[in-house]
Design a protein around this motif. Structure first.
Motif, PDB file in Angstrom:
ATOM      1  N   ASP A 194       0.830  -1.210   0.000  1.00  0.00           N
ATOM      2  CA  ASP A 194       0.000   0.000   0.000  1.00  0.00           C
ATOM      3  C   ASP A 194       0.866   1.262   0.000  1.00  0.00           C
ATOM      4  OD1 ASP A 194      -2.265  -1.524  -0.024  1.00  0.00           O
ATOM      5  OD2 ASP A 194      -2.740  -1.259   2.103  1.00  0.00           O
ATOM      6  N   PHE A 195       1.901   1.264   0.806  1.00  0.00           N
ATOM      7  CA  PHE A 195       2.759   2.450   0.879  1.00  0.00           C
ATOM      8  C   PHE A 195       3.565   2.641  -0.409  1.00  0.00           C
ATOM      9  CE2 PHE A 195       1.674   2.717   5.285  1.00  0.00           C
ATOM     10  CZ  PHE A 195       1.960   4.023   5.651  1.00  0.00           C
TER      11      PHE A 195
ATOM     12  N   ARG B 126       1.459   3.984  -3.369  1.00  0.00           N
ATOM     13  CA  ARG B 126       1.212   5.431  -3.333  1.00  0.00           C
ATOM     14  C   ARG B 126       2.289   6.205  -4.087  1.00  0.00           C
ATOM     15  NH1 ARG B 126      -0.166   6.095   3.146  1.00  0.00           N
ATOM     16  NH2 ARG B 126      -1.914   4.614   3.201  1.00  0.00           N
ATOM     17  N   LYS B 127       3.457   5.591  -4.224  1.00  0.00           N
ATOM     18  CA  LYS B 127       4.555   6.211  -4.973  1.00  0.00           C
ATOM     19  C   LYS B 127       4.606   5.689  -6.412  1.00  0.00           C
ATOM     20  CE  LYS B 127       6.374   8.675  -1.627  1.00  0.00           C
ATOM     21  NZ  LYS B 127       6.574  10.145  -1.709  1.00  0.00           N
ATOM     22  N   ASP B 128       3.529   5.003  -6.806  1.00  0.00           N
ATOM     23  CA  ASP B 128       3.376   4.499  -8.168  1.00  0.00           C
ATOM     24  C   ASP B 128       4.328   3.361  -8.528  1.00  0.00           C
ATOM     25  OD1 ASP B 128       1.836   4.564 -10.508  1.00  0.00           O
ATOM     26  OD2 ASP B 128       3.390   5.664 -11.589  1.00  0.00           O
TER      27      ASP B 128
ATOM     28  N   LYS C 131       7.152   4.566   6.136  1.00  0.00           N
ATOM     29  CA  LYS C 131       7.677   5.744   5.433  1.00  0.00           C
ATOM     30  C   LYS C 131       9.199   5.678   5.311  1.00  0.00           C
ATOM     31  CE  LYS C 131       3.908   8.897   6.644  1.00  0.00           C
ATOM     32  NZ  LYS C 131       3.543  10.159   7.337  1.00  0.00           N
TER      33      LYS C 131
END
Length: 226
Positions: free
Chosen positions: A21-22, A25-27, A109
């Motif tokens: 998922d994380f 978010r950065k493609d 992160k």
């Protein structure tokens, strides 16, 4: 531009989903594997994999064996995840060719930041070729030769040798090397450098003597006997 492809191998579905998922978010395109065997199959069946994230404790084939198998054929950047924090486990990972080592629990992160740092360095657009004492480094092709013979280096060993050659004659502390080669403020034991240097020297044969120890500080790359 093609999306970067990353494999996350962990037997915990919740952990895979969190990481996926994380990264999504950065493609990044994320492929999942629930054990080491599945990870190896994915890696060799896919046309292009830019980075691999491995958990140590997995069924069928653990992270160490998975890493060793991948390293026989590829220098793809690898991040190792583990619930263990003992120094011997961390050093074992670096000796096998892991590029980053993250202990659970961790901040997603921070993981993403380390993924981005590794991929930036792996896809750098440098086109120059470095030469020193019979060593030739092609930065764009990520190839090192010594006296015309190709040297088989891990991704981090390549980055370390390149940094040494680019800073010939300069005494470099372990902290400076970590911050520049690892591309972020490394929160770990600076003896990691000693492990990498020892392995790099062994692979370089006689040329390994060019990497000189600066006692109480770090290392210096200097051409000798020329």
């Amino acid at each position: 531009m093609d999306r970067k492809r990353i494999i996350i191998a962990d037997d915990e579905a919740r952990m895979r989903k969190l990481v996926k998922d994380f990264l999504a978010r950065k493609d990044y395109q994320v492929l999942e594997a629930c054990n080491g065997e599945e990870c190896v199959d994915l890696f060799f069946n896919e046309k292009k994999v830019d980075l691999v994230i491995l958990d140590v404790m997995m069924p069928k084939m653990d992270g160490w064996e998975t890493l060793a198998t991948i390293r026989k054929y590829s220098n793809v950047p690898v991040i190792m995840l583990t619930a263990k924090s003992e120094e011997r486990d961390e050093l074992k990972g670096f000796e096998l060719g892991v590029d980053e080592y993250i202990t659970k629990p961790f901040s997603p992160k921070i993981l993403v930041a380390r993924v981005e740092a590794l991929l930036r360095r792996a896809s750098g657009n440098q086109q120059d070729i470095l030469s020193a004492g019979g060593i030739e480094i092609n930065k764009s092709a990520h190839i090192v030769t010594i006296d015309g013979e190709r040297l088989d280096l891990s991704y981090k060993e390549f980055e370390l040798l390149t940094y040494f050659v680019e800073n010939q004659g300069i005494a470099l502390s372990r902290e400076v090397i970590l911050n520049n080669v690892w591309n972020y403020n490394y929160f770990g034991d600076a003896r990691t450098i000693d492990t990498h240097v020892k392995k790099l020297r062994n692979k370089m044969g006689d040329k390994g003597a060019y990497i000189q120890t600066v006692w109480g500080m770090g290392y210096k790359f200097e051409i000798t006997n020329e």
